[in-house]
Design a protein around this motif. Structure first.
Motif, mmCIF file in Angstrom:
data_model
loop_
_atom_site.group_PDB
_atom_site.id
_atom_site.type_symbol
_atom_site.label_atom_id
_atom_site.label_comp_id
_atom_site.label_asym_id
_atom_site.label_seq_id
_atom_site.Cartn_x
_atom_site.Cartn_y
_atom_site.Cartn_z
ATOM 1 N N ASN A 279 11.771 -8.636 3.581
ATOM 2 C CA ASN A 279 11.664 -9.996 3.087
ATOM 3 C C ASN A 279 10.213 -10.326 2.794
ATOM 4 O O ASN A 279 9.317 -9.516 3.035
ATOM 5 N N ALA A 280 9.993 -11.520 2.265
ATOM 6 C CA ALA A 280 8.650 -11.873 1.812
ATOM 7 C C ALA A 280 7.626 -11.831 2.933
ATOM 8 O O ALA A 280 6.519 -11.325 2.761
ATOM 9 N N ALA A 281 7.968 -12.386 4.103
ATOM 10 C CA ALA A 281 7.022 -12.400 5.214
ATOM 11 C C ALA A 281 6.694 -10.978 5.667
ATOM 12 O O ALA A 281 5.541 -10.657 5.974
ATOM 13 N N ALA A 282 7.716 -10.123 5.699
ATOM 14 C CA ALA A 282 7.492 -8.731 6.097
ATOM 15 C C ALA A 282 6.643 -8.002 5.069
ATOM 16 O O ALA A 282 5.783 -7.187 5.416
ATOM 17 N N VAL A 283 6.891 -8.286 3.793
ATOM 18 C CA VAL A 283 6.076 -7.673 2.738
ATOM 19 C C VAL A 283 4.617 -8.080 2.903
ATOM 20 O O VAL A 283 3.704 -7.257 2.844
ATOM 21 N N MET A 284 4.396 -9.372 3.116
ATOM 22 C CA MET A 284 3.030 -9.853 3.298
ATOM 23 C C MET A 284 2.368 -9.164 4.493
ATOM 24 O O MET A 284 1.211 -8.747 4.419
ATOM 25 N N THR A 285 3.096 -9.032 5.589
ATOM 26 C CA THR A 285 2.550 -8.370 6.775
ATOM 27 C C THR A 285 2.171 -6.926 6.467
ATOM 28 O O THR A 285 1.088 -6.457 6.846
ATOM 29 N N LYS A 286 3.060 -6.206 5.773
ATOM 30 C CA LYS A 286 2.785 -4.812 5.438
ATOM 31 C C LYS A 286 1.564 -4.688 4.528
ATOM 32 O O LYS A 286 0.714 -3.818 4.709
ATOM 33 N N LEU A 287 1.453 -5.592 3.560
ATOM 34 C CA LEU A 287 0.327 -5.533 2.632
ATOM 35 C C LEU A 287 -0.986 -5.833 3.345
ATOM 36 O O LEU A 287 -2.014 -5.194 3.068
ATOM 37 N N LEU A 288 -0.970 -6.796 4.256
ATOM 38 C CA LEU A 288 -2.177 -7.086 5.025
ATOM 39 C C LEU A 288 -2.550 -5.908 5.927
ATOM 40 O O LEU A 288 -3.733 -5.608 6.117
ATOM 41 N N GLN A 289 -1.544 -5.243 6.479
ATOM 42 C CA GLN A 289 -1.809 -4.057 7.290
ATOM 43 C C GLN A 289 -2.500 -2.975 6.461
ATOM 44 O O GLN A 289 -3.506 -2.393 6.888
ATOM 45 N N ILE A 290 -1.949 -2.711 5.273
ATOM 46 C CA ILE A 290 -2.518 -1.667 4.420
ATOM 47 C C ILE A 290 -3.938 -2.033 4.010
ATOM 48 O O ILE A 290 -4.833 -1.185 3.983
ATOM 49 N N ALA A 291 -4.164 -3.316 3.685
ATOM 50 C CA ALA A 291 -5.505 -3.754 3.316
ATOM 51 C C ALA A 291 -6.493 -3.519 4.452
ATOM 52 O O ALA A 291 -7.669 -3.235 4.216
ATOM 53 N N ASN A 292 -6.020 -3.604 5.689
ATOM 54 C CA ASN A 292 -6.883 -3.370 6.846
ATOM 55 C C ASN A 292 -7.150 -1.891 7.089
ATOM 56 O O ASN A 292 -8.140 -1.532 7.723
ATOM 57 N N GLY A 293 -6.212 -1.032 6.650
ATOM 58 C CA GLY A 293 -6.473 0.398 6.787
ATOM 59 C C GLY A 293 -5.353 1.223 7.365
ATOM 60 O O GLY A 293 -5.337 2.447 7.242
ATOM 61 N N SER A 294 -4.381 0.596 8.040
ATOM 62 C CA SER A 294 -3.262 1.321 8.637
ATOM 63 C C SER A 294 -1.991 0.519 8.445
ATOM 64 O O SER A 294 -2.036 -0.668 8.103
ATOM 65 N N VAL A 295 -0.856 1.163 8.716
ATOM 66 C CA VAL A 295 0.419 0.458 8.609
ATOM 67 C C VAL A 295 1.403 1.094 9.580
ATOM 68 O O VAL A 295 1.325 2.293 9.877
ATOM 69 N N TYR A 296 2.311 0.272 10.099
ATOM 70 C CA TYR A 296 3.359 0.790 10.971
ATOM 71 C C TYR A 296 4.516 1.306 10.117
ATOM 72 O O TYR A 296 4.958 0.630 9.186
#
Length: 451
Positions: A279-296
């Motif tokens: 969903n949109a909130a999850a997408v935003m969370t994933k994109l912010l994670q990637i921008a920081n350098g890592s992702v779950y």
């Protein structure tokens, strides 16, 4: 230390004394805690109007701020404080202790009401202080419903916050209800919404944002003005200069391609790891994670994508003359920073706060949610780095106010590490324009997908 109250502090203290149920909407750094304790002392020892006070606060504030402020000021020495913290046995023991003020974390409000209900001896407190009233803005939350039941049993209620409506005027209903049981804004959220708002951004029958009618804000403010008092730091304090600095961080072409794939397809394949956003909130969370350098990944493991922000952070620390407070967003951010900055300390305890303020910590790592309310960190430094942004305006403002507040003697520099071409840019813009609503989040994602 002798308490030399500012005129606004004297006025605020008198308002707490004069108005039995009051919302003090004081900017961060104006001294809400000492104002309230000064009023409690007069109500308890001079006027004999209250005997037992319950303070409900965020965990860190309950652990540190109330006892620290109590110990700091000479005129409060007669007050006895019991911290209702720890495991259940420790909390029960603290409740049975002879004290004047009982401080409990907001996460234990449900337990507390059930505990006294089980004893069948009645509610023992005649005054409740809700430190960070805005944390009770959700009327569906269990802690709101638990507190709602006992509020009518007390003579006095004080609601403290510097951010009464971080996401808009809709937040005010639950907060004001805890002060007046619906007398001013209506008995239900539905009635409040119907009177002052119309549907805004929506998807079918789902409304993401309610827009206030014309003049609704003025009408709402007029309704609550007799019990809700707002004071701005800009009106009463001369704060040092605040410098907001955006530091662009560039991702490599391969790293940007991984980001773009996630952005457009909501599914990213990296080294055989499936990373999905539903969903949109999850997408935003994933994109912010990637921008920081890592992702779950979907199984919870960490996939490392880039070190661009780590390198930028290390450079800031190397070139900064003095301590640095770093706000991180995710556990994998924390792990990455600790791997890079070996002497960094994580803010976990009251001792960490004391050591920071004493100048013993060069780099302090903190999650904004853990320091967002009431903690005084201004003595330890004046430089902040946002390693990863939050979509919450309330957390952002509260976290910055740990250094940018009364008592800070140097200009406060706030660095934001922004990965270029990513949703970091939208998050920064939303914070600057104070629009971090669900509608803005959806618009940010939609806009980027159209590029």
């Amino acid at each position: 230390m002798q308490y030399q109250a500012h005129d606004y502090q004297k006025r605020a203290t008198q308002l707490v004394i004069d108005i039995p149920r009051i919302g003090l909407f004081l900017d961060m750094g104006l001294g809400k805690t000492v104002i309230t304790m000064t009023a409690i002392q007069e109500l308890m020892f001079d006027r004999f109007e209250v005997s037992r006070v319950l303070v409900i606060a965020p965990k860190r504030v309950a652990e540190d701020t109330w006892t620290r402020e109590h110990a700091k000021w000479d005129h409060l020495k007669d007050l006895r404080i019991s911290k209702v913290l720890g495991n259940e046995q420790q909390r029960v023991r603290a409740l049975k202790a002879e004290a004047d003020i009982y401080v409990i974390g907001r996460d234990n409000v449900i337990w507390l009401t059930e505990y006294y209900q089980g004893l069948r001896k009645g509610w023992p407190f005649d005054m409740i202080v809700i430190d960070e009233l805005s944390s009770f803005k959700n009327p569906q939350a269990k802690r709101f419903r638990a507190l709602r039941k006992v509020i009518p049993l007390v003579k006095r209620v004080v609601g403290l916050t510097g951010t009464p409506s971080p996401n808009g005027m809709m937040d005010l209903w639950a907060e004001v209800y805890l002060l007046d049981q619906g007398e001013r804004l209506g008995k239900t959220l539905g009635a409040y919404r119907e009177k002052y708002f119309r549907p805004g951004a929506r998807n079918g029958y789902v409304v993401y944002k309610w827009e206030p009618y014309r003049n609704a804000q003025k009408e709402i403010e007029a309704k609550i003005s007799d019990i809700c008092i707002s004071m701005s730091a800009a009106d009463y304090l001369k704060l040092p200069e605040r410098i907001d600095n955006v530091i662009p961080v560039q991702l490599s072409p391969a790293e940007m391609q991984a980001y773009k794939t996630m952005e457009s397809e909501q599914l990213l394949q990296i080294e055989d790891e499936d990373i999905a956003a539903l969903n949109a909130a999850a997408v935003m969370t994933k994109l912010l994670q990637i921008a920081n350098g890592s992702v779950y990944s979907v199984d919870g493991s960490i996939v490392r994508i880039h070190d661009a922000k780590l390198e930028a952070l290390a450079e800031i620390i190397d070139t900064t003359d003095g301590p640095v407070l770093v706000f991180y967003s995710y556990k994998h951010d924390l792990a990455a920073i600790q791997g890079k900055i070996k002497d960094a300390r994580v803010l976990n305890t009251a001792q960490d706060i004391a050591d920071w303020n004493a100048g013993k910590v060069q780099v302090l790592l903190a999650h904004p949610a853990s320091v967002g309310y009431g903690l005084n960190l201004q003595e330890g430094g004046h430089v902040i780095v946002w390693y990863g942004l939050t979509w919450s305006l309330e957390l952002y403002q509260q976290a910055n106010a740990r250094l940018y507040r009364q008592g800070q003697e140097k200009p406060v520099i706030i660095h934001h590490l922004i990965a270029e071409g990513t949703v970091d840019e939208e998050a920064m813009q939303a914070l600057q324009h104070k629009d971090t609503s669900q509608a803005a989040l959806l618009a940010a994602l939609k806009e980027r997908r159209q590029r």
